[in-house]
Design an enzyme around this catalytic site. Structure first.
Site, PDB file in Angstrom:
ATOM      1  N   ASP A  62       0.259  -1.084   0.245  1.00  0.00           N
ATOM      2  CA  ASP A  62      -0.170  -0.110  -0.236  1.00  0.00           C
ATOM      3  C   ASP A  62       1.005   1.352   0.271  1.00  0.00           C
ATOM      4  O   ASP A  62       2.379   1.338   0.329  1.00  0.00           O
ATOM      5  CB  ASP A  62      -0.924  -0.510   0.960  1.00  0.00           C
ATOM      6  CG  ASP A  62      -0.019   0.053   2.662  1.00  0.00           C
ATOM      7  OD1 ASP A  62       0.669  -0.335   2.561  1.00  0.00           O
ATOM      8  OD2 ASP A  62      -1.093  -0.716   3.103  1.00  0.00           O
ATOM      9  N   ASN A 131      -8.844  -2.347  14.003  1.00  0.00           N
ATOM     10  CA  ASN A 131     -10.052  -1.877  13.309  1.00  0.00           C
ATOM     11  C   ASN A 131     -10.207  -3.549  12.072  1.00  0.00           C
ATOM     12  O   ASN A 131     -11.256  -3.451  10.993  1.00  0.00           O
ATOM     13  CB  ASN A 131     -10.662  -1.307  11.836  1.00  0.00           C
ATOM     14  CG  ASN A 131      -9.704  -1.058  10.975  1.00  0.00           C
ATOM     15  OD1 ASN A 131      -8.940  -1.552  10.763  1.00  0.00           O
ATOM     16  ND2 ASN A 131     -10.104   0.157  10.393  1.00  0.00           N
ATOM     17  N   HIS A 133      -8.099  -4.127   9.408  1.00  0.00           N
ATOM     18  CA  HIS A 133      -7.666  -4.004   7.782  1.00  0.00           C
ATOM     19  C   HIS A 133      -6.799  -4.481   7.638  1.00  0.00           C
ATOM     20  O   HIS A 133      -5.716  -5.173   8.601  1.00  0.00           O
ATOM     21  CB  HIS A 133      -7.584  -2.441   8.183  1.00  0.00           C
ATOM     22  CG  HIS A 133      -6.394  -1.533   8.132  1.00  0.00           C
ATOM     23  ND1 HIS A 133      -6.511  -0.514   8.718  1.00  0.00           N
ATOM     24  CD2 HIS A 133      -4.995  -1.941   9.128  1.00  0.00           C
ATOM     25  CE1 HIS A 133      -5.056   0.348   8.958  1.00  0.00           C
ATOM     26  NE2 HIS A 133      -4.121  -1.282   8.917  1.00  0.00           N
ATOM     27  N   GLU A 138     -10.102  -0.837   4.513  1.00  0.00           N
ATOM     28  CA  GLU A 138     -10.505  -0.897   5.848  1.00  0.00           C
ATOM     29  C   GLU A 138     -11.510  -1.897   5.537  1.00  0.00           C
ATOM     30  O   GLU A 138     -11.956  -2.320   4.662  1.00  0.00           O
ATOM     31  CB  GLU A 138     -10.224   0.462   5.514  1.00  0.00           C
ATOM     32  CG  GLU A 138      -9.732   1.098   5.632  1.00  0.00           C
ATOM     33  CD  GLU A 138      -9.125   1.965   6.790  1.00  0.00           C
ATOM     34  OE1 GLU A 138      -8.631   0.782   7.685  1.00  0.00           O
ATOM     35  OE2 GLU A 138      -7.802   2.649   7.234  1.00  0.00           O
TER      36      GLU A 138
HETATM   37  P1  PGA Z   1       1.025  -1.678  13.607  1.00  0.00           P
HETATM   38  O1  PGA Z   1       0.431  -1.509  12.021  1.00  0.00           O
HETATM   39  O2  PGA Z   1       1.885  -2.705  12.880  1.00  0.00           O
HETATM   40  O3  PGA Z   1       2.181   0.289  13.591  1.00  0.00           O
HETATM   41  O4  PGA Z   1       0.167  -1.628  14.229  1.00  0.00           O
HETATM   42  C1  PGA Z   1      -0.384  -2.866  11.547  1.00  0.00           C
HETATM   43  C2  PGA Z   1      -0.977  -1.903  10.445  1.00  0.00           C
HETATM   44  O5  PGA Z   1      -1.796  -0.744  10.872  1.00  0.00           O
HETATM   45  O6  PGA Z   1      -1.387  -2.514   9.503  1.00  0.00           O
END
Ligand code: PGA
Length: 241
Positions: A62, A131, A133, A138
């Site tokens: 992404d 959440n 994702h 999302e």
């Molecule tokens: P994080 O992010 O490893 O900083 O918790 C994970 C994500 O949002 O995919």
């Protein structure tokens, strides 16, 4: 689905490096997707210290939209600093998304086509959002969603504001993400999850109903998934099993 439980974040990095290292030993020229975020940092540290002769092709999972491609906040630049430059992955083996693309939809299509031309995703290493994702898919993302422009959830922008000195106003509102359709075609998927704050969503993702309001539940329908979670993140999982 195979679940590996690590003691803590550092151990998660070691176990993830062993798993990724083993796969890359078998297929040194694999096409591999790598995530940004806090969770994979111990993995990248471990790979920087132990991995030699990297021959893989990196596929962007992404990327933010609306940034200059030299902006240090771009995911491609973040990954370059953490892992791609230290492992000497040449520019031609980095399939990137242009964060300054004027036509986001055609940029997304171009990226997906390029991946397909290169033989698809061999290994998808992924993080898990609070959440549910995956990449920037999302909640509400269709399991068959293509690589596309997406609007970022407020919760995601809030979480990522840390990279902009805590100022959410600086976080872009949109991004391009690989869709769940192409991610579902990965030959091997490795999900990395750490921290108590991810325990609930990990439990829902792996053991709750498969539904698009928690995108990560698509993993339940896949083969060749390895989940590497630390004890904190896995705490609700082990209780419910
Ligand atoms: P994080 O992010 O490893 O900083 O918790 C994970 C994500 O949002 O995919």
């Amino acid at each position: 689905m195979h679940i590996i439980i690590a003691k803590d974040k550092q151990d998660l990095g070691k176990k993830a490096a062993e798993t990724v290292g083993m796969l890359l030993k078998k297929s040194p020229k694999a096409n591999i997707c790598l995530p940004t975020g806090n969770t994979p940092l111990p993995l990248y540290k471990e790979l920087r210290n132990t991995f030699t002769n990297a021959e893989f092709t990196y596929i962007a999972l992404d990327e933010y939209l609306g940034l200059d491609k030299h902006d240090p906040h771009c995911f491609s630049n973040w990954l370059a600093r953490e892992i791609l430059d230290p492992l000497d992955i040449p520019a031609k083996k980095r399939l990137l998304i242009d964060p300054s693309a004027a036509e986001a939809d055609s940029e997304a299509k171009r990226h997906e086509k390029k991946i397909t031309e290169q033989g698809g995703i061999d290994i998808a290493v992924l993080g898990l959002g609070h959440n549910g994702h995956i990449g920037f898919n999302e909640p509400g993302s269709a399991f068959k969603s293509p690589t596309r422009k997406v609007k970022l959830a407020d919760r995601t922008r809030k979480a990522n504001a840390a990279y902009w000195g805590g100022d959410i106003n600086k976080v872009p509102h949109s991004a391009i993400t690989l869709g769940l359709d192409i991610l579902s075609s990965a030959r091997q998927t490795i999900l990395l999850v750490s921290g108590k704050d991810k325990a609930d969503i990990l439990q829902k993702s792996l053991a709750g109903p498969v539904a698009e309001d928690i995108p990560a539940t698509y993993l339940q329908n896949m083969e060749n998934v390895v989940v590497i979670a630390d004890e904190d993140a896995a705490s609700k999982l082990t209780q419910s099993r």
